[in-house]
Scaffold this motif. Structure first.
Motif, PDB file in Angstrom:
ATOM      1  N   LEU A  41       0.432  -1.382  -0.089  1.00  0.00           N
ATOM      2  CA  LEU A  41      -0.121  -0.372  -0.050  1.00  0.00           C
ATOM      3  C   LEU A  41       1.138   1.475   0.242  1.00  0.00           C
ATOM      4  CD1 LEU A  41      -2.342  -2.022   0.624  1.00  0.00           C
ATOM      5  CD2 LEU A  41      -3.028  -0.463   2.643  1.00  0.00           C
ATOM      6  N   THR A  42       0.627   2.469  -0.733  1.00  0.00           N
ATOM      7  CA  THR A  42       1.082   3.759  -0.614  1.00  0.00           C
ATOM      8  C   THR A  42       1.049   4.203   1.010  1.00  0.00           C
ATOM      9  OG1 THR A  42      -0.539   4.979  -1.540  1.00  0.00           O
ATOM     10  CG2 THR A  42       0.955   3.857  -3.280  1.00  0.00           C
ATOM     11  N   THR A  43       1.600   4.753   1.173  1.00  0.00           N
ATOM     12  CA  THR A  43       2.030   6.160   2.101  1.00  0.00           C
ATOM     13  C   THR A  43       0.344   6.873   2.273  1.00  0.00           C
ATOM     14  OG1 THR A  43       4.273   6.330   2.341  1.00  0.00           O
ATOM     15  CG2 THR A  43       3.527   7.452   3.641  1.00  0.00           C
ATOM     16  N   SER A  44       0.040   7.042   0.894  1.00  0.00           N
ATOM     17  CA  SER A  44      -1.462   7.757   1.356  1.00  0.00           C
ATOM     18  C   SER A  44      -2.431   6.880   1.260  1.00  0.00           C
ATOM     19  CB  SER A  44      -1.635   8.958  -0.242  1.00  0.00           C
ATOM     20  OG  SER A  44      -1.905   7.964  -1.301  1.00  0.00           O
ATOM     21  N   GLU A  45      -2.570   5.351   1.079  1.00  0.00           N
ATOM     22  CA  GLU A  45      -3.709   4.783   1.196  1.00  0.00           C
ATOM     23  C   GLU A  45      -3.513   4.998   2.679  1.00  0.00           C
ATOM     24  OE1 GLU A  45      -4.508   2.328  -3.133  1.00  0.00           O
ATOM     25  OE2 GLU A  45      -2.087   1.572  -1.823  1.00  0.00           O
TER      26      GLU A  45
ATOM     27  N   PHE B 263      -5.965   5.194   8.274  1.00  0.00           N
ATOM     28  CA  PHE B 263      -5.698   5.238   9.802  1.00  0.00           C
ATOM     29  C   PHE B 263      -6.030   7.225   9.908  1.00  0.00           C
ATOM     30  CE2 PHE B 263      -2.617   2.194   9.511  1.00  0.00           C
ATOM     31  CZ  PHE B 263      -2.613   1.921  11.323  1.00  0.00           C
ATOM     32  N   LEU B 264      -6.990   7.315   8.972  1.00  0.00           N
ATOM     33  CA  LEU B 264      -7.430   9.086   9.181  1.00  0.00           C
ATOM     34  C   LEU B 264      -6.248   9.986   9.794  1.00  0.00           C
ATOM     35  CD1 LEU B 264     -10.277   7.792  10.282  1.00  0.00           C
ATOM     36  CD2 LEU B 264     -10.371   8.638   8.196  1.00  0.00           C
ATOM     37  N   VAL B 265      -4.503   9.811   9.107  1.00  0.00           N
ATOM     38  CA  VAL B 265      -3.672  10.736   9.345  1.00  0.00           C
ATOM     39  C   VAL B 265      -3.456  11.302   8.129  1.00  0.00           C
ATOM     40  CG1 VAL B 265      -3.541   9.554  11.552  1.00  0.00           C
ATOM     41  CG2 VAL B 265      -2.316   9.275   9.862  1.00  0.00           C
ATOM     42  N   PRO B 266      -2.995  12.550   7.750  1.00  0.00           N
ATOM     43  CA  PRO B 266      -1.889  13.596   6.772  1.00  0.00           C
ATOM     44  C   PRO B 266      -0.857  12.259   6.595  1.00  0.00           C
ATOM     45  CG  PRO B 266      -2.433  14.576   8.575  1.00  0.00           C
ATOM     46  CD  PRO B 266      -2.731  14.040   9.363  1.00  0.00           C
TER      47      PRO B 266
ATOM     48  N   ALA C 238       4.104   8.979   6.861  1.00  0.00           N
ATOM     49  CA  ALA C 238       5.106   8.458   5.908  1.00  0.00           C
ATOM     50  C   ALA C 238       6.809   8.904   7.455  1.00  0.00           C
ATOM     51  CB  ALA C 238       5.674  10.537   5.390  1.00  0.00           C
ATOM     52  N   GLN C 239       6.341   9.557   8.331  1.00  0.00           N
ATOM     53  CA  GLN C 239       7.579   9.968   9.538  1.00  0.00           C
ATOM     54  C   GLN C 239       7.234   8.608  10.374  1.00  0.00           C
ATOM     55  OE1 GLN C 239       5.669  13.569  11.235  1.00  0.00           O
ATOM     56  NE2 GLN C 239       7.251  14.856   9.446  1.00  0.00           N
ATOM     57  N   ARG C 240       5.937   7.911  10.294  1.00  0.00           N
ATOM     58  CA  ARG C 240       6.042   6.541  11.136  1.00  0.00           C
ATOM     59  C   ARG C 240       6.673   5.802  11.208  1.00  0.00           C
ATOM     60  NH1 ARG C 240      -0.438   6.226  13.166  1.00  0.00           N
ATOM     61  NH2 ARG C 240      -0.335   8.513  14.020  1.00  0.00           N
ATOM     62  N   LEU C 241       6.573   5.538   9.599  1.00  0.00           N
ATOM     63  CA  LEU C 241       7.595   4.890   8.804  1.00  0.00           C
ATOM     64  C   LEU C 241       8.720   4.917   8.768  1.00  0.00           C
ATOM     65  CD1 LEU C 241       4.916   4.820   5.764  1.00  0.00           C
ATOM     66  CD2 LEU C 241       4.663   3.042   6.622  1.00  0.00           C
ATOM     67  N   VAL C 242       8.692   6.222   8.645  1.00  0.00           N
ATOM     68  CA  VAL C 242      10.391   6.136   8.638  1.00  0.00           C
ATOM     69  C   VAL C 242      10.950   5.710   9.898  1.00  0.00           C
ATOM     70  CG1 VAL C 242      12.440   8.213   8.975  1.00  0.00           C
ATOM     71  CG2 VAL C 242      10.257   7.700   7.130  1.00  0.00           C
ATOM     72  N   ARG C 243      10.540   6.104  10.805  1.00  0.00           N
ATOM     73  CA  ARG C 243      10.622   5.662  12.186  1.00  0.00           C
ATOM     74  C   ARG C 243      10.325   4.195  12.598  1.00  0.00           C
ATOM     75  NH1 ARG C 243       7.968  10.678  14.275  1.00  0.00           N
ATOM     76  NH2 ARG C 243       6.101   9.615  14.421  1.00  0.00           N
ATOM     77  N   ALA C 244       9.514   3.662  12.697  1.00  0.00           N
ATOM     78  CA  ALA C 244       9.665   2.098  12.822  1.00  0.00           C
ATOM     79  C   ALA C 244      10.610   1.702  11.753  1.00  0.00           C
ATOM     80  CB  ALA C 244       8.341   1.375  12.351  1.00  0.00           C
ATOM     81  N   LYS C 245      11.111   1.767  10.883  1.00  0.00           N
ATOM     82  CA  LYS C 245      12.146   1.238   9.365  1.00  0.00           C
ATOM     83  C   LYS C 245      13.882   1.236  10.935  1.00  0.00           C
ATOM     84  CE  LYS C 245      10.356   1.465   5.945  1.00  0.00           C
ATOM     85  NZ  LYS C 245       9.797   1.818   3.991  1.00  0.00           N
TER      86      LYS C 245
END
Length: 412
Positions: free
Chosen positions: A135-139, A144-147, A152-159
């Motif tokens: 899924l794309t970041t926008s999808e 999650f109903l977030v911008p 994108a920041q959440r994904l970077v921090r998780a990795k």
């Protein structure tokens, strides 16, 4: 050719990325090389034809790309060891290869890694949807109903957390499975939801995602046969999926639940789902997935739409809201109350939700308000609400449905 590659992306992305993460241990490199393999497929398949096993072709191509990258960067002993592992592992992916206590599935291994307790729950689900489902970041942000920037920041921090904390890429041993269950079930459920009601794109239903979610739920049920919520989730997915074929007509247009052809529902899936739910409830530990499965069973066991026990469904949503006090659950309860007690009762609950602002930007809040107004005969107000929903909806099939309803209200 674009369609063939798009189909391969939907079906193979998760496997390709999961395999690359296993052999490189580098999440960003895995995604980069997978993207490169799909880009190469557009040219190579047009010239040479579609390979007999697209997934194996893509995995091998991505692995070769990773090998090239690592060779260029091989300036230290550790990098040379990575190159050696990749070079040794250049054969096609072997789905029968077994590791981690007999669980032979890179995708399941990926889910458990993403759902490590060291990660926040939202990050676990988002990371898996990105790496496993493609899924794309926008999808994911819309789910999650977030911008998009926040996601994108959440994904970077998780990795970064996985890399820095040295979180292992494996299915945990049996004694650690319970503490990882909630996050994993959440991932599988969101994966199914994205397939069952795609947040964007031309199609309402993405069959492959639904099938993948059900397959993963079955594997989890084999791993944890005594965990009632695992059985409840599998029951829920099967009961929902039993109606999949009737959710759109032959032209791809959305068909509402009350208008679906119930004789075309998958009775085998309904029977299996109902039996799993009964087994889960006998454990005496009800949870959110079992309650949702019970709601789904109310729908699938009603002979006609008019015979649906909406009062029972509203009660179940009330219990679900007690366990999961989310705004989306409360919105679903508003629908059920509106059907059980009349549209005015549902509209009152929708107004409460609108007042909180928790679902601002969620098209189904406006669509629900519109439908309840339509049922009361307040066509002008319903048309206004449908217009608001159309400003927010991203899926093409849902858009056409809302446009049809809007036209009906305007002509009433």
């Amino acid at each position: 050719m674009e369609e063939a590659v798009a189909t391969a992306f939907r079906e193979e992305w998760g496997q390709v990325v999961a395999t690359l993460i296993r052999v490189t241990g580098d999440w960003d490199l895995a995604e980069e090389c997978a993207q490169d393999a799909f880009a190469q497929a557009l040219d190579r398949w047009r010239r040479d034809g579609i390979p007999r096993r697209p997934g194996a072709w893509l995995t091998t191509t991505a692995r070769h790309r990773a090998l090239d990258v690592l060779r260029r960067e091989a300036v230290g002993a550790e990098k040379f060891r990575e190159v050696a592992v990749l070079a040794r592992d250049e054969g096609p992916y072997d789905p029968d290869h077994e590791e981690d206590g007999g669980v032979a599935d890179d995708r399941l291994r990926l889910i458990f890694t993403c759902c490590h307790p060291a990660l926040p729950i939202e990050a676990r689900v988002a990371l898996t949807l990105r790496t496993l489902a493609g899924l794309t970041t926008s999808e994911i942000a819309r789910s999650f109903l977030v911008p998009e920037a926040t996601m994108a920041q959440r994904l970077v921090r998780a990795k970064r957390k996985i890399r820095n904390a040295g979180i292992p890429y494996r299915v945990p041993p049996a004694h650690l499975l319970p503490e990882r269950t909630t996050g994993v079930l959440g991932v599988v459920y969101l994966l199914f939801n994205e397939g069952y009601a795609a947040t964007s794109g031309a199609d309402l239903v993405r069959t492959r995602l639904c099938a993948e979610a059900i397959r993963l739920a079955r594997v989890l049920a084999l791993l944890m046969p005594d965990e009632p919520e695992v059985l409840g989730l599998l029951a829920l997915l099967l009961l929902h999926d039993s109606r999949r074929a009737t959710r759109v007509d032959t032209a791809g247009e959305l068909v509402t639940l009350e208008d679906q052809d119930r004789t075309a529902w998958d009775r085998a899936a309904i029977d299996e789902g109902a039996a799993l739910l009964e087994t889960a409830l006998r454990r005496g530990r009800p949870g959110p997935y079992q309650i949702q499965a019970a709601i789904a069973a109310c729908h699938t066991t009603a002979a006609t739409a008019a015979e649906t026990d909406w009062a029972d469904i509203a009660g179940l949503y009330g219990e679900l809201a007690r366990l999961v006090p989310s705004a989306v659950v409360r919105l679903n309860r508003a629908v059920a109350v509106g059907m059980a007690e009349g549209p005015a009762a549902g509209l009152a609950l929708v107004a409460e939700l609108e007042g909180t602002g928790e679902l601002d930007g969620y098209h189904l809040l406006a669509a629900t308000r519109a439908d309840l107004l339509r049922r009361t005969g307040r066509a002008a107000e319903a048309a206004e609400a449908y217009g608001r929903a159309l400003e927010l909806v991203a899926n093409a099939a849902e858009r056409r449905f809302l446009e049809k309803r809007l036209a009906e209200c305007r002509s009433a």
